[in-house]
Scaffold this motif. Structure first.
Motif, PDB file in Angstrom:
ATOM      1  N   UNK A 222       5.839  33.913  39.004  1.00 34.88           N
ATOM      2  CA  UNK A 222       6.101  33.798  40.281  1.00 34.88           C
ATOM      3  C   UNK A 222       7.417  33.909  41.301  1.00 34.88           C
ATOM      4  N   UNK A 223       7.243  33.940  41.840  1.00 41.98           N
ATOM      5  CA  UNK A 223       8.264  34.025  42.534  1.00 41.98           C
ATOM      6  C   UNK A 223       8.019  33.166  44.384  1.00 41.98           C
ATOM      7  N   UNK A 224       9.198  32.383  44.491  1.00 42.32           N
ATOM      8  CA  UNK A 224       9.334  31.134  45.684  1.00 42.32           C
ATOM      9  C   UNK A 224      10.353  31.383  46.899  1.00 42.32           C
ATOM     10  N   UNK A 225       9.680  31.358  47.997  1.00 39.89           N
ATOM     11  CA  UNK A 225      10.447  31.493  49.230  1.00 39.89           C
ATOM     12  C   UNK A 225      10.397  30.595  50.130  1.00 39.89           C
ATOM     13  N   UNK A 226      11.630  29.963  50.891  1.00 36.29           N
ATOM     14  CA  UNK A 226      11.227  28.909  52.422  1.00 36.29           C
ATOM     15  C   UNK A 226      11.716  29.166  52.798  1.00 36.29           C
ATOM     16  N   UNK A 227      10.604  28.939  54.532  1.00 34.09           N
ATOM     17  CA  UNK A 227      11.117  29.642  55.805  1.00 34.09           C
ATOM     18  C   UNK A 227      10.883  28.184  56.319  1.00 34.09           C
ATOM     19  N   UNK A 228      11.499  27.355  57.074  1.00 34.38           N
ATOM     20  CA  UNK A 228      11.734  25.823  57.608  1.00 34.38           C
ATOM     21  C   UNK A 228      10.959  26.293  58.800  1.00 34.38           C
ATOM     22  N   UNK A 229       9.664  25.237  58.980  1.00 36.14           N
ATOM     23  CA  UNK A 229       8.487  25.423  59.684  1.00 36.14           C
ATOM     24  C   UNK A 229       8.716  24.352  60.753  1.00 36.14           C
TER      25      UNK A 229
END
Length: 711
Positions: A222-229
């Protein structure tokens, strides 16, 4: 050993398929099914061969020369029936065993042929069984009087929902109507240890039901990414990154709504067109036309050369075979660990392959919930589910169905039949009698001498095509372009000539609307917005929220996180840094605001709704934010402490408050399709049982210790 127990035609099938060996669940199930008459639940991860684990021994054991359908396969989805039909037909092709699909979209002439000469294996949905009982009960006996096995696929999907109660009742009615002595085999990829007892109840015979579990765990990366919406639509930075992650692979993308599914499919295709990438971007959800969905499934399954990206909802969460998938993308948190398990299992289906999942998140709390679900997945936690013990609404539905089935049944016999049904065994006889009396009063039922038949209102209800299901469906407009069906969309202000919509991974302009026949004609367009579909997220289990709380107050680092995610986790942890938490099951962080108090419950959705309702009864307004499991309560600290330390249960009249809420807002009962036909007292009971969790709320209020930030 298990292989040798199978019949020679089945052993020949295995040799022709060049299997090196039987899978663990197959080796465990084959001797059990062949040598006993028990019911079995086969629990094993996705793509572990559960279907064959059931059918290899069943076909070896059953004499298909006997009159009547011998095996009934029950599925939650028509699409899954169509998929499994090919698989089972392939297994039976050299054995002269007929395999027949029986559902609303199936070939009518093949159904008629089966009735004239009942034999083989039938694949069906619960709703089609219900329809047969209502419209042609004589066919139930003709077809199933010699039934030997019932196979229930994705049996976990029936647990804890109204469809499961309906299915349990139908299984009982099948046995009573036909006197057939059949064994039940349930198949599932997601059953936690806590659910073993509950899932056994579906067979109607807990003692005779055994669970076989394959505990082999697949490797998952698993790999997590964050892009604020920051707006309603996904940001371009997320979409560009998602394109780069998916354009060189076979990928399933799971947003959490049909509208988002369309947005992802269309926008990734547009990016791909601009940079000269492939065109194999699709959407797959319940509002896309069946033929388009099936063509997408077939492309994914038969295509080996080309990469593709299917943006989908739970329609591809269950066991439809779409071949090899390299990776799965989840956008924002699933509502359950069980759902995450199902979705992760769609990749790495070949033996020895790992499952690969990328989890994108767009808000801080969705990131935290995603991380909690992942952590619980790693700990092998699955949400415990329970079968409702007093499903008065399903009881009413089944009363109408049984009355129509029998064209007249003595009242005492009807009551006795209901009481013997395992679904309703905890409902008292006087309660059954009261509901029947209300049905007679409202003309859902009618009494002629000592027999109960359908009343005038009951005939109207039962003769509706919506009667066979116990779940609600939207009234949709059918969308077509030049005679080709595209899909469906619900009524909204968006249905207007000239408006552009996204559907089936394409952009369309509305050219004409027929409000009488609920039809929309569209042509291709260049830009638009997805339809506004109804539907809300599922209830979050308390354990997910507790895991979120534990993550906030720990120093554990997660190698699965990218740098943005690590920063977000640091921010969240800093916000809760000054709360001294000694006991995660008791300590409740609170923040004093100017005119209110923010209470972080870190509890489940049903408990949160119950707490909010209790405060409303006490005269305190509150805002519930399910994203961060908080209640902003219009109270001062002394009052709040008083509520948390007093015996609230003895001070409020829940039934009266729910009754008043029902009178004020009929949508309060929207979770139950048939609850609206019940007397008010029983409506209140099912609301307390299935919409709220007041016992959990009382326990929370009584044991909690309010914790302010350290100064």
């Amino acid at each position: 050993m298990a292989y040798k127990l199978l019949s020679e035609p089945i052993r020949k099938y295995i040799r022709e398929k060049r299997w090196d060996k039987l899978r663990p669940i197959q080796a465990a199930a084959i001797p059990k099914i062949l040598e006993t008459n028990n019911h079995y639940i086969l629990a094993s991860h996705t793509a572990s061969g559960k279907t064959e684990a059931a059918f290899l021994p069943i076909i070896s054991k059953v004499n298909f020369n006997e009159v009547g359908v011998q095996v009934l396969y029950i599925s939650p989805l028509i699409a899954l029936i169509n998929d499994q039909f090919k698989r089972i037909e392939d297994l039976c092709k050299n054995l002269e065993i007929d395999v027949t699909k029986w559902h609303g979209e199936a070939n009518r002439s093949l159904k008629k042929k089966l009735i004239k000469d009942p034999q083989g294996i039938v694949l069906i949905t619960p709703e089609s069984i219900e329809a047969m009982f209502v419209n042609a009960p004589y066919n139930v006996v003709t077809l199933f009087k010699n039934l030997k096995f019932i196979v229930i696929d994705e049996i976990h999907s029936f647990l804890g929902v109204d469809r499961g109660l309906q299915l349990m009742s139908l299984l009982f009615r099948l046995k009573e109507r036909t006197n057939a002595q059949f064994a039940i085999i349930g198949l599932s990829a997601t059953i936690g240890n806590e659910n073993f007892l509950e899932i056994k109840k579906i067979t109607g015979d807990v003692e005779r039901t055994k669970v076989l579990v394959d505990k082999t765990k697949k490797i998952t990366k698993a790999y997590f990414k964050y892009f604020e919406n920051k707006g309603k639509e996904y940001g371009l930075d997320l979409l560009k990154d998602l394109y780069l992650e998916t354009n060189h692979s076979k990928t399933l993308v799971f947003p959490n709504s049909r509208a988002k599914t369309e947005e992802i499919a269309v926008k990734l295709r547009r990016i791909s067109d601009k940079v000269g990438g492939h065109k194999n971007y699709f959407s797959h959800h319940s509002s896309v036309d069946k033929e388009i969905r099936e063509s997408v499934e077939n492309f994914a399954k038969t295509n080996e050369r080309f990469n593709f990206c299917i943006s989908c909802t739970s329609t591809l969460e269950l066991g439809i075979d779409i071949g090899t998938v390299d990776k799965v993308v989840q956008i924002d948190s699933t509502f359950s660990v069980s759902s995450l398990v199902q979705r992760i299992g769609r990749s790495g289906r070949k033996e020895g392959e790992s499952s690969n999942v990328i989890i994108y998140t767009t808000t801080k709390w969705s990131f935290l919930q995603s991380l909690a679900c992942w952590g619980l997945y790693e700990k092998d936690f699955l949400e415990p589910l329970r079968i409702s013990e007093k499903a008065y609404d399903i009881l009413l539905h089944q009363l109408l169905s049984i009355a129509k089935q029998n064209s007249g049944i003595k009242q005492a016999e009807l009551i006795n039949f209901i009481i013997l049904n395992p679904v309703f065994k905890l409902i008292r006889q006087n309660e059954v009698e009261e509901i029947i009396e209300e049905c007679l009063k409202l003309e859902y039922l009618e009494k002629i001498r000592d027999e109960i038949i359908l009343g005038l209102e009951g005939e109207y209800i039962v003769n509706s095509k919506d009667f066979y299901s116990v779940f609600k469906t939207e009234e949709n407009f059918k969308v077509s372009s030049q005679g080709r069906k595209i899909g469906e969309m619900p009524f909204s202000p968006q249905i207007e000539v000239g408006e552009n919509i996204l559907l089936a991974a394409r952009i369309w302009k509305i050219k004409d609307v027929d409000f009488n026949s609920n039809k929309i004609e569209v042509i291709p367009a260049n830009d638009g917005k997805p339809p506004t579909y109804s539907g809300t997220g599922g209830n979050i289990h308390p354990e997910i929220r507790k895991e979120m709380f534990r993550i906030l107050k720990s120093n554990f680092s997660y190698p699965e996180l990218n740098e943005n995610c690590k920063s977000i986790l640091e921010e969240l942890r800093f916000e809760f840094k000054h709360f001294t938490i000694n006991d995660f099951s008791r300590d409740v962080p609170i923040v004093l605001k100017e005119n209110s108090i923010l209470v972080y419950t870190f509890s489940g959705s049903k408990i949160n709704k119950s707490i909010k309702f209790i405060f409303a009864i006490l005269g305190y307004e509150s805002l519930l934010d399910e994203n961060n499991s908080s209640l902003d309560i219009n109270s001062n600290l002394d009052d709040l402490k008083g509520i948390f330390t007093s015996n609230i249960k003895s001070k409020i009249d829940l039934d009266l408050a729910i009754k008043e809420a029902l009178l004020e807002n009929k949508t309060f009962l929207n979770f139950s399709k048939w609850g609206v036909y019940l007397p008010v007292f029983y409506q209140i009971e099912i609301i307390k049982d299935r919409y709220f969790d007041f016992d959990g709320a009382y326990s929370f209020l009584e044991k909690s210790r309010l914790v302010l930030q350290d100064i």
